[in-house]
Scaffold this motif. Structure first.
Motif, mmCIF file in Angstrom:
data_model
loop_
_atom_site.group_PDB
_atom_site.id
_atom_site.type_symbol
_atom_site.label_atom_id
_atom_site.label_comp_id
_atom_site.label_asym_id
_atom_site.label_seq_id
_atom_site.Cartn_x
_atom_site.Cartn_y
_atom_site.Cartn_z
ATOM 1 N N LYS A 19 -4.595 5.033 7.568
ATOM 2 C CA LYS A 19 -4.815 4.957 6.131
ATOM 3 C C LYS A 19 -3.440 4.785 5.508
ATOM 4 C CE LYS A 19 -6.815 7.074 2.080
ATOM 5 N NZ LYS A 19 -7.492 8.228 1.500
ATOM 6 N N CYS A 20 -3.259 3.698 4.779
ATOM 7 C CA CYS A 20 -1.966 3.361 4.197
ATOM 8 C C CYS A 20 -2.040 3.476 2.678
ATOM 9 C CB CYS A 20 -1.568 1.942 4.576
ATOM 10 S SG CYS A 20 -1.460 1.699 6.360
ATOM 11 N N PHE A 30 -2.783 2.646 -4.861
ATOM 12 C CA PHE A 30 -3.998 2.366 -4.098
ATOM 13 C C PHE A 30 -3.731 2.575 -2.619
ATOM 14 C CE2 PHE A 30 -1.918 -1.762 -3.842
ATOM 15 C CZ PHE A 30 -2.245 -2.224 -2.579
ATOM 16 N N SER A 31 -4.811 2.683 -1.859
ATOM 17 C CA SER A 31 -4.686 2.822 -0.413
ATOM 18 C C SER A 31 -5.675 1.893 0.273
ATOM 19 C CB SER A 31 -4.915 4.273 0.022
ATOM 20 O OG SER A 31 -6.205 4.691 -0.323
ATOM 21 N N TYR A 32 -5.432 1.654 1.541
ATOM 22 C CA TYR A 32 -6.317 0.819 2.354
ATOM 23 C C TYR A 32 -6.254 1.319 3.792
ATOM 24 C CZ TYR A 32 -1.985 -1.497 3.795
ATOM 25 O OH TYR A 32 -0.734 -1.757 4.293
ATOM 26 N N VAL A 33 -7.213 0.916 4.586
ATOM 27 C CA VAL A 33 -7.257 1.306 6.001
ATOM 28 C C VAL A 33 -7.039 0.050 6.839
ATOM 29 C CG1 VAL A 33 -8.713 2.263 7.837
ATOM 30 C CG2 VAL A 33 -8.796 3.256 5.538
ATOM 31 N N THR A 34 -6.139 0.151 7.812
ATOM 32 C CA THR A 34 -5.877 -0.990 8.689
ATOM 33 C C THR A 34 -7.086 -1.241 9.588
ATOM 34 O OG1 THR A 34 -4.846 0.387 10.409
ATOM 35 C CG2 THR A 34 -3.389 -0.522 8.697
ATOM 36 N N ASN A 35 -7.141 -2.421 10.157
ATOM 37 C CA ASN A 35 -8.272 -2.814 10.990
ATOM 38 C C ASN A 35 -7.757 -3.396 12.315
ATOM 39 O OD1 ASN A 35 -10.857 -3.420 11.836
ATOM 40 N ND2 ASN A 35 -10.926 -5.343 10.711
ATOM 41 N N PRO A 36 -7.398 -2.539 13.275
ATOM 42 C CA PRO A 36 -6.895 -3.043 14.553
ATOM 43 C C PRO A 36 -7.962 -3.837 15.316
ATOM 44 C CG PRO A 36 -6.567 -0.657 14.359
ATOM 45 C CD PRO A 36 -7.449 -1.080 13.236
ATOM 46 N N CYS A 91 -0.068 6.868 6.365
ATOM 47 C CA CYS A 91 1.251 6.283 6.109
ATOM 48 C C CYS A 91 1.424 6.045 4.618
ATOM 49 C CB CYS A 91 1.397 4.944 6.829
ATOM 50 S SG CYS A 91 1.217 5.021 8.613
ATOM 51 N N THR A 92 2.628 6.295 4.126
ATOM 52 C CA THR A 92 2.926 5.983 2.728
ATOM 53 C C THR A 92 3.980 4.886 2.682
ATOM 54 O OG1 THR A 92 4.583 7.752 2.653
ATOM 55 C CG2 THR A 92 2.373 8.293 1.875
ATOM 56 N N PHE A 93 3.821 3.971 1.749
ATOM 57 C CA PHE A 93 4.761 2.870 1.559
ATOM 58 C C PHE A 93 5.245 2.881 0.121
ATOM 59 C CE2 PHE A 93 2.085 1.646 5.100
ATOM 60 C CZ PHE A 93 3.012 1.199 6.026
ATOM 61 N N HIS A 94 6.539 2.706 -0.039
ATOM 62 C CA HIS A 94 7.152 2.695 -1.360
ATOM 63 C C HIS A 94 7.833 1.345 -1.571
ATOM 64 C CE1 HIS A 94 6.863 7.127 -1.940
ATOM 65 N NE2 HIS A 94 6.872 7.110 -0.616
ATOM 66 N N THR A 95 7.408 0.609 -2.561
ATOM 67 C CA THR A 95 8.089 -0.636 -2.902
ATOM 68 C C THR A 95 9.343 -0.303 -3.715
ATOM 69 O OG1 THR A 95 6.632 -0.832 -4.821
ATOM 70 C CG2 THR A 95 6.040 -2.110 -2.870
ATOM 71 N N LYS A 96 10.260 -1.248 -3.733
ATOM 72 C CA LYS A 96 11.524 -1.100 -4.466
ATOM 73 C C LYS A 96 12.292 0.136 -4.012
ATOM 74 C CE LYS A 96 12.787 -3.562 -7.700
ATOM 75 N NZ LYS A 96 13.745 -4.632 -7.599
ATOM 76 N N ARG A 97 12.365 0.331 -2.711
ATOM 77 C CA ARG A 97 13.056 1.492 -2.171
ATOM 78 C C ARG A 97 14.245 1.007 -1.356
ATOM 79 N NH1 ARG A 97 9.939 6.484 0.689
ATOM 80 N NH2 ARG A 97 11.692 7.901 0.747
ATOM 81 N N SER A 98 15.355 1.647 -1.500
ATOM 82 C CA SER A 98 16.574 1.198 -0.828
ATOM 83 C C SER A 98 16.484 1.287 0.693
ATOM 84 C CB SER A 98 17.780 2.008 -1.317
ATOM 85 O OG SER A 98 17.596 3.373 -1.066
ATOM 86 N N SER A 99 15.523 2.060 1.217
ATOM 87 C CA SER A 99 15.395 2.187 2.675
ATOM 88 C C SER A 99 14.812 0.925 3.319
ATOM 89 C CB SER A 99 14.539 3.394 3.037
ATOM 90 O OG SER A 99 13.230 3.221 2.569
ATOM 91 N N ILE A 108 1.285 -7.627 -4.016
ATOM 92 C CA ILE A 108 1.072 -6.326 -3.343
ATOM 93 C C ILE A 108 -0.256 -5.726 -3.792
ATOM 94 C CG2 ILE A 108 1.878 -3.932 -3.239
ATOM 95 C CD1 ILE A 108 3.888 -5.266 -1.710
ATOM 96 N N ASN A 109 -0.527 -5.783 -5.084
ATOM 97 C CA ASN A 109 -1.767 -5.187 -5.603
ATOM 98 C C ASN A 109 -3.018 -5.899 -5.095
ATOM 99 O OD1 ASN A 109 -1.579 -2.830 -7.605
ATOM 100 N ND2 ASN A 109 0.212 -4.084 -8.074
ATOM 101 N N LEU A 110 -2.910 -7.180 -4.773
ATOM 102 C CA LEU A 110 -4.064 -7.911 -4.249
ATOM 103 C C LEU A 110 -4.462 -7.425 -2.849
ATOM 104 C CD1 LEU A 110 -3.349 -11.538 -5.479
ATOM 105 C CD2 LEU A 110 -5.098 -9.947 -6.314
ATOM 106 N N LYS A 111 -3.534 -6.738 -2.163
ATOM 107 C CA LYS A 111 -3.818 -6.228 -0.819
ATOM 108 C C LYS A 111 -5.017 -5.288 -0.818
ATOM 109 C CE LYS A 111 -1.637 -4.735 3.343
ATOM 110 N NZ LYS A 111 -2.048 -5.812 4.189
ATOM 111 N N ARG A 112 -5.271 -4.628 -1.947
ATOM 112 C CA ARG A 112 -6.404 -3.701 -2.000
ATOM 113 C C ARG A 112 -7.735 -4.419 -1.864
ATOM 114 N NH1 ARG A 112 -5.821 -0.752 -7.504
ATOM 115 N NH2 ARG A 112 -3.725 -1.587 -7.526
ATOM 116 N N PHE A 113 -7.758 -5.739 -2.091
ATOM 117 C CA PHE A 113 -9.007 -6.503 -2.004
ATOM 118 C C PHE A 113 -9.116 -7.288 -0.710
ATOM 119 C CE2 PHE A 113 -7.767 -6.301 -6.547
ATOM 120 C CZ PHE A 113 -8.766 -5.440 -6.971
ATOM 121 N N MET A 114 -8.089 -7.277 0.125
ATOM 122 C CA MET A 114 -8.080 -8.094 1.340
ATOM 123 C C MET A 114 -8.298 -7.247 2.574
ATOM 124 S SD MET A 114 -4.952 -10.599 0.566
ATOM 125 C CE MET A 114 -5.100 -11.927 -0.573
#
Length: 195
Positions: free
Chosen positions: A17-18, A25-31, A101-109, A189-195
């Motif tokens: 779950k990402c 928003f969050s989504y679940v990967t599909n291996p 998993c958490t993802f942060h956009t615009k992060r220096s890492s 990035i926001n469109l990922k919630r629909f894909m």
């Protein structure tokens, strides 16, 4: 439980779950399923997951040499390619997401310096790409890997890589993604919630 019930299995993986923290928003990967795992599929895209989503029996991990110390990027991807080529590899997919998993956009890492990624791409191409199909698949995936740090930094430069994917695949979807990224990486990035 899966490991106890399937002693012949030496590799277990599952969805994650990402959460896109900044986008809310969050989504679940599909291996992919175990029978779909091949070098060709992994060269096209890592549809298994990263280190948090896998479990490997120690003897197999040691047999294939573990994670590469020669790479400063894509070590987990290289590891999966080594793993799926081993003749004793036997995978089992757990259906439920067991990793968060958490993802942060615009992060220096998330550095947009892709020097180490490009070196790893060259290494992987040299060590794993053997056929024309593998070369085609990996050429597409390499563009995704180079786009990732830019899209995570909400940089329009990611559009260049998606356009390269369109040129390789002739997929209208990739052309649309390239244009959306060019207009607004945040929207992409926001469109990922629909894909």
């Amino acid at each position: 439980d899966v490991i106890a019930e399937h002693p012949d299995v030496n590799f277990v993986y599952h969805p994650a779950k990402c959460e896109m923290v900044n986008e809310g928003f969050s989504y679940v990967t599909n291996p992919i399923d175990p029978q779909e795992i091949s070098v060709e599929r992994i060269l096209l895209a890592n549809k298994i997951g990263g280190m948090p989503m896998i479990g490997v029996k120690k003897d197999l991990f040691l047999k294939i040499g573990g994670l590469s110390t020669a790479l400063r990027s894509l070590e987990d991807y290289d590891f999966l390619l080594k793993l799926v080529q081993d003749p004793t590899f036997k995978a089992y997919k757990v259906a439920e997401p067991l990793t968060y998993c958490t993802f942060h956009t615009k992060r220096s890492s998330v550095s947009t310096d892709t020097t180490n990624t490009q070196k790893a791409i060259d290494y992987i191409r040299e060590h794993y790409v053997k056929t024309a199909e593998q070369e085609k698949n990996f050429a597409i995936n390499a563009q995704y890997m180079l786009a990732y740090p830019h899209i995570m930094n909400l940089s329009r430069k990611a559009a260049f890589y998606y356009f390269e994917i369109f040129k390789l695949t002739k997929s209208i979807k990739q052309l649309v993604i390239a244009f959306v990224v060019l207009i607004s990486p945040k929207l992409a990035i926001n469109l990922k919630r629909f894909m």
